[in-house]
Scaffold this active site. Structure first.
Site, PDB file in Angstrom:
ATOM      1  N   ASP A   1      -0.989  -0.445 -21.530  1.00 58.61           N
ATOM      2  CA  ASP A   1      -1.732   0.312 -22.513  1.00 58.61           C
ATOM      3  C   ASP A   1      -1.230  -0.198 -23.816  1.00 58.61           C
ATOM      4  O   ASP A   1      -2.101   0.162 -24.742  1.00 58.61           O
ATOM      5  CB  ASP A   1      -1.325   1.954 -22.483  1.00 58.61           C
TER       6      ASP A   1
ATOM      7  N   LYS B   1       2.749  -2.798   4.018  1.00 58.10           N
ATOM      8  CA  LYS B   1       2.014  -1.919   3.404  1.00 58.10           C
ATOM      9  C   LYS B   1       1.293  -2.346   2.270  1.00 58.10           C
ATOM     10  O   LYS B   1       1.726  -3.232   1.606  1.00 58.10           O
ATOM     11  CB  LYS B   1       2.753  -0.645   3.143  1.00 58.10           C
TER      12      LYS B   1
ATOM     13  N   GLU C   1       7.110   4.112  -4.393  1.00 54.58           N
ATOM     14  CA  GLU C   1       7.711   3.701  -3.432  1.00 54.58           C
ATOM     15  C   GLU C   1       9.178   4.739  -3.022  1.00 54.58           C
ATOM     16  O   GLU C   1       9.447   4.812  -1.934  1.00 54.58           O
ATOM     17  CB  GLU C   1       8.593   2.280  -3.793  1.00 54.58           C
TER      18      GLU C   1
ATOM     19  N   ASP D   1      -5.587   6.366 -20.995  1.00 48.76           N
ATOM     20  CA  ASP D   1      -5.331   5.954 -19.530  1.00 48.76           C
ATOM     21  C   ASP D   1      -4.965   7.342 -18.681  1.00 48.76           C
ATOM     22  O   ASP D   1      -5.162   8.509 -19.301  1.00 48.76           O
ATOM     23  CB  ASP D   1      -3.780   5.363 -19.671  1.00 48.76           C
TER      24      ASP D   1
ATOM     25  N   ASP E   1       0.646   5.356 -21.625  1.00 51.18           N
ATOM     26  CA  ASP E   1       2.147   5.647 -21.489  1.00 51.18           C
ATOM     27  C   ASP E   1       2.820   4.416 -21.091  1.00 51.18           C
ATOM     28  O   ASP E   1       4.040   4.365 -20.795  1.00 51.18           O
ATOM     29  CB  ASP E   1       2.548   6.832 -20.360  1.00 51.18           C
TER      30      ASP E   1
ATOM     31  N   ARG F   1     -10.888   0.599 -12.258  1.00 54.58           N
ATOM     32  CA  ARG F   1     -10.402  -0.775 -11.992  1.00 54.58           C
ATOM     33  C   ARG F   1     -10.196  -1.587 -13.042  1.00 54.58           C
ATOM     34  O   ARG F   1     -10.598  -2.821 -13.333  1.00 54.58           O
ATOM     35  CB  ARG F   1     -11.228  -1.406 -10.911  1.00 54.58           C
TER      36      ARG F   1
END
Length: 954
Positions: A639, A378, A308, A186, A635, A609
């Site tokens: 995954d 957003k 965020e 990943d 992590d 993607r």
């Protein structure tokens, strides 16, 4: 009570999941739902896959071979015994009269020779059963547990910042760590820190934020030109900020430097109103909770994601501080650019449309103090630009260019927009939305998204954000080392292709001299079909396009191989990049084989993607396609499928929780620790387990076949060559501890040299130390050792005086003499095989030999009813005889001489990887070793020589 009986339809926001934190609330009324087997964890749980190493599976085959050998020699002995027994009585004459064939049991009855042969077969199975190393499995489990303890306590893999050491969560796969051919990784949180930092932004078509990202530094190293636009037109690509900015203390989540808008200077920019609205969106459009420290009064934020939190912190640092939140309002300290003063403003929170993977955006509807209704939004550029109104596209071209530049710099981008709502329009929509929220139907979520979509239209573009997820420390160096060990690395990420490619360059996954093969569906033809909406035609065209691109990639690699005389210009010069849509088609049954052929011939593969399901499918494809060991590392919860599908799953205990760690086989805190886990512990464990198993089979064959040769010598009578307790203690006391010490402590080279010479790892990838030729070679060595031990011992001691009184060797003395030769031989063979001696190895090897003498001495002093054939045989017969000690020395030397000669020849003329490094280590200066890396004996000699040289100089 009537109020308490009110019917309430719970919404998703009212459900607290396990481990959730509830703050800013004095008390609540609640109920517990979904307990036990109804919980999401239990519903989604699957049985963990059972994983076994390739060495263990091969070991099972060796056991089958040994069992077949046991049956074969038992059958041969039984046939021979049956034939010989039947011939004992021929025409009324006794051939072996001393066996009294006329008065014997069924076991030796010539008249029932077939039955005697069958019974002898059963006897032989028990007698030769020492060929099957039953204790091997127990010894291996013990050794693997001890190896896991060493991994857990390795200080070099301890991460002090989070106080997390490495953890071997299973001991079954230790040796598999030394055979990894392909790593599937990943990106976010694995190669990167998953600690987002706000570094740049584009507002009103103007880029803000100076400085270079990790990727931009890699681009400079590649010799590429980085567009000056990204740095706001600054000619200094490194970015220059004033002393005031540089002197500020570092703030987690905020690495933004631009004097034009910091310290309230944004009020002097061309579009201050756009800047104000931009940072208001960042300060309001989120679900974060402020946490005020009672002593320092500093505010920290609990956010759903690092992104965020970075946005809220950025808004605070630039003058829009979010400091309070309730169910219906959000409060800010913000700078009024007209008056230049800080004011407190409260925004009434009406609706929150949270981010989801399908929506790819988040919006809130608020009412400000001027009674204006505002929708703040957003989201990803792929869904946001289509929602911008015609009059709100003033800066679209510039913003798109900046987003592209940010993506190429490895940054994660979001588009920021807003809309003023009409009061009447909002009231009509709010009534409709309230009805949808109170419905209990299967498609409620779809209806809610559709209602939110109605309002998220005709937006006004404000700009875009760019946050950096920095590479973890040591990632490029680690990947470079793994590449030198010929380990292929595939990165499976959900990022855009531009971001993933540039991160690939930054972490040395892609190199400047590497040719890229890009498979994508971004061609004009495909895009036009997407706009037309003809799904069938689009699917057909996409499939043909992927087929064509894969064929071109394969032919490109083949032509490169043909044009080069060596392998250097082939697969090592190609990197494959493929996006998520293309990957879906590539994993189609018709294209799967072609895609795998292309990918496996590339040194690096990046899948962009990628969904969690695609990650697991790609992992399975590589595992089954190569037939070699695959390792997945990640992590996050997305995954888990990949970790469970791979031969080895390594979890990173990072910022995304412990789901990956809980599903993994090994856990580490940083990606860079993978280098030591594989190149050091993996190599050592593979070598130790391989040597241990081969030696175990050798010593059992060497011992078991002496029984067979003695049986043949004694006409397969079923008489054991040794005392029963000799045979019982062989694998328990006299040969077990040295092999366990080998499996735990042996090192062919030191840890520093393992890291310095990664090609040493190829011994495991190529399975050199546990290949069939090597296994059969050890077995043959065992057979030859048994031949030399038996025949040299018998021919040396039989038919001549053994004692001083002239008595010859009897059965008991021959057994002790031959057993002594076996114990000495297998333990000295261990001494020759060990590369790294400690006092433990010396104690176990020579202690095992000494214990044999102690045992035979003590056991021989017991009553003849207990000691049987061992009664005083050592004290009275063997020990006083010089022939006994001479034969032992002669046999051991003759048995070990062929192996010693073979290893000397091999290490000199046909060296393996570790032989080459060991030779360099002995030469010292060629390896560039420091004194502390040399063996202690060599260090002592060097110190002694230096002291003598100093004395001569004086």
């Amino acid at each position: 009570m009537k109020n308490l009986c009110k019917s309430i339809r719970p919404w998703l926001n009212q459900i607290l999941l396990r481990d959730s934190k509830l703050k800013n609330t004095d008390y609540i009324y609640g109920i517990v739902i979904f307990t036990g087997h109804d919980t999401k964890v239990m519903q989604n749980s699957t049985d963990p896959p059972s994983k076994r190493s390739k060495i263990e599976r091969k070991m099972d085959k060796i056991i089958y071979i040994l069992f077949s050998t046991l049956v074969l020699i038992s059958f041969i002995g039984s046939v021979f015994f049956g034939v010989e027994t039947k011939r004992d009585i021929s025409s009324g004459r006794y051939r072996r009269w001393y066996l009294r064939p006329d008065n014997t049991t069924v076991f030796y009855d010539p008249r029932r020779a077939t039955l005697a042969a069958v019974l002898h077969f059963l006897t032989a199975l028990m007698l030769y059963g020492y060929l099957i190393p039953i204790s091997l499995y127990v010894s291996i489990e013990l050794v693997k547990v001890l190896q896991s303890i060493f991994i857990n306590h390795d200080q070099e893999m301890y991460f002090e910042e989070t106080d997390r050491p490495a953890r071997a969560r299973t001991s079954n796969l230790n040796e598999e760590l030394g055979q990894v051919d392909t790593i599937l990784s990943d990106k976010t949180g694995t190669l990167t820190c998953n600690s987002m930092e706000f570094v740049k932004c584009s507002i009103g078509g103007i880029p803000y934020g100076r400085g270079m990202t990790e990727v931009e530094k890699a681009l400079v190293r590649r010799g590429s030109d980085v567009e000056s636009e990204v740095d706001g037109g600054s000619s200094d690509i490194l970015g220059q900020s004033n002393d005031a900015v540089d002197s500020r203390h570092s703030i987690k989540g905020f690495n933004f430097k631009d004097e034009r808008i910091m310290m309230g200077q944004w009020v002097n920019e061309p579009y201050p109103d756009f800047i104000q609205r931009f940072f208001r969106v960042l300060a309001i459009c989120h679900t974060a909770i402020p946490d005020v420290d009672k002593e320092s009064r500093e505010i920290s934020y609990e956010a759903e994601s690092p992104d965020e939190a970075a946005f809220v912190i950025a808004a605070r640092e630039l003058g829009f501080e979010f400091f309070a939140r309730t169910q219906t309002s959000i409060s800010l300290h913000e700078l009024n650019y007209e008056s230049g003063k800080k004011v407190d403003r409260v925004y009434r929170l009406l609706h929150v449309f949270e981010f989801s993977s399908s929506r790819k955006r988040m919006s809130v509807i608020v009412r400000n103090e001027e009674n204006q209704l505002l929708l703040l939004c957003k989201g990803a550029d792929s869904v946001m630009f289509e929602r911008i109104s015609q009059h709100g596209r003033q800066f679209e071209a510039e913003t798109r260019d900046h987003i592209k530049s940010y993506s190429e710099a490895g940054l994660r981008t979001l588009v920021i927009a807003y809309r003023e709502l009409d009061e009447e329009e909002y009231k009509l929509w709010d009534n409709e939305f309230s009805k949808i929220k109170t419905t209990v139907t299967e498609d409620r979520d779809v209806l809610v998204d559709a209602a939110a979509d109605k309002m998220e239209r005709d937006l006004i573009l404000l700009g875009a954000t760019a946050v950096e997820d920095r590479l973890q420390k040591g990632v490029p160096e680690c990947i470079e080392k793994l590449a030198r060990a010929k380990i292929k690395l595939w990165v499976l990420t959900g990022d855009k292709m531009e971001t993933a490619v540039n991160i690939g360059y930054a972490c040395s996954l892609l190199r400047q001299d590497m040719k890229q093969i890009v498979i994508t569906l971004d061609s004009p033809d495909i895009l036009s079909l997407e706009k037309q909406g003809d799904k069938e035609a689009l699917s057909k065209a996409s499939l043909e396009s992927i087929k064509k691109q894969i064929r071109e990639g394969i032919s490109q690699i083949k032509s490169a191989k043909e044009s080069s005389n060596t392998n250097k210009g082939s697969s090592s010069g190609f990197g494959l990049i493929i996006d998520g849509k293309s990957l879906d088609y590539s994993l189609n049954k018709n294209l799967e084989r072609s895609f795998f052929e292309l990918a496996i011939n590339c040194a690096s593969v990046i899948c962009c993607r990628s969904s969690p399901k695609q990650k697991a499918r790609v992992t399975k494809l590589v595992k089954l396609g190569t037939g070699k060991t695959t390792l997945s590392i990640g992590d996050g919860a997305n995954d888990v499928g990949m970790l469970q599908e791979a031969d080895i799953g390594v979890g990173i205990s990072g910022a995304e929780g412990m789901q990956a760690v809980m599903a993994s086989d090994f856990a580490i805190a940083q990606f860079r620790f993978l280098e030591r886990l594989l190149l050091v512990h993996g190599h050592w464990c593979y070598r130790r387990i391989s040597m241990m198993i081969c030696y175990f089979f050798y010593k059992n064959i060497a011992f078991g076949f002496t029984l067979f040769w003695f049986e043949a010598y004694a006409s397969f009578s079923g008489q054991a060559a040794y005392n029963d307790w000799y045979m019982s203690f062989y694998n328990v006391f006299f040969t077990s501890l040295p092999v366990i010490a080998l499996g735990v402590f042996d090192q062919d080279v030191s840890a520093k040299l393992c890291l310095k010479y990664p090609y040493l790892y190829l011994e495991g990838v190529e399975d050199i130390l546990f290949s069939w030729p090597r296994i059969l070679g050890w077995m043959l060595n065992g057979v030859l050792s048994s031949l030399v031990i038996f025949f040299l011992t018998t021919n040396s001691v039989l038919n001549q005086a053994f004692r001083r009184d002239g008595k010859v060797v009897d059965f008991e003395i021959l057994g002790v003499t031959m057993y002594t030769c076996v114990v000495w031989t297998v333990n000295c063979q261990m001494a020759l095989s060990i590369n790294y001696f400690t006092w433990i190895q010396h104690f176990f090897i020579w202690g095992s030999i000494a214990f044999w003498y102690v045992f035979v001495l003590v056991y021989g002093y017991l009553s003849p009813a207990i000691s049987t054939t061992a009664y005083r045989v050592f004290v009275e017969a063997c020990a006083p005889s010089g022939l006994y000690w001479l034969v032992t020395l002669l046999v051991v030397v003759c048995v070990l001489l062929p192996y010693f000669s073979y290893r000397s020849f091999q290490s000199r003329f046909l060296p393996m990887y570790h032989d080459i490094i060991q030779r360099k280590q002995v030469e010292g200066h060629e390896v560039g070793l420091s004194d502390d890396e040399l063996p202690k004996q060599v260090q002592g000699k060097l110190l002694h020589l230096r002291e003598r040289l100093k004395q001569r100089e004086l």
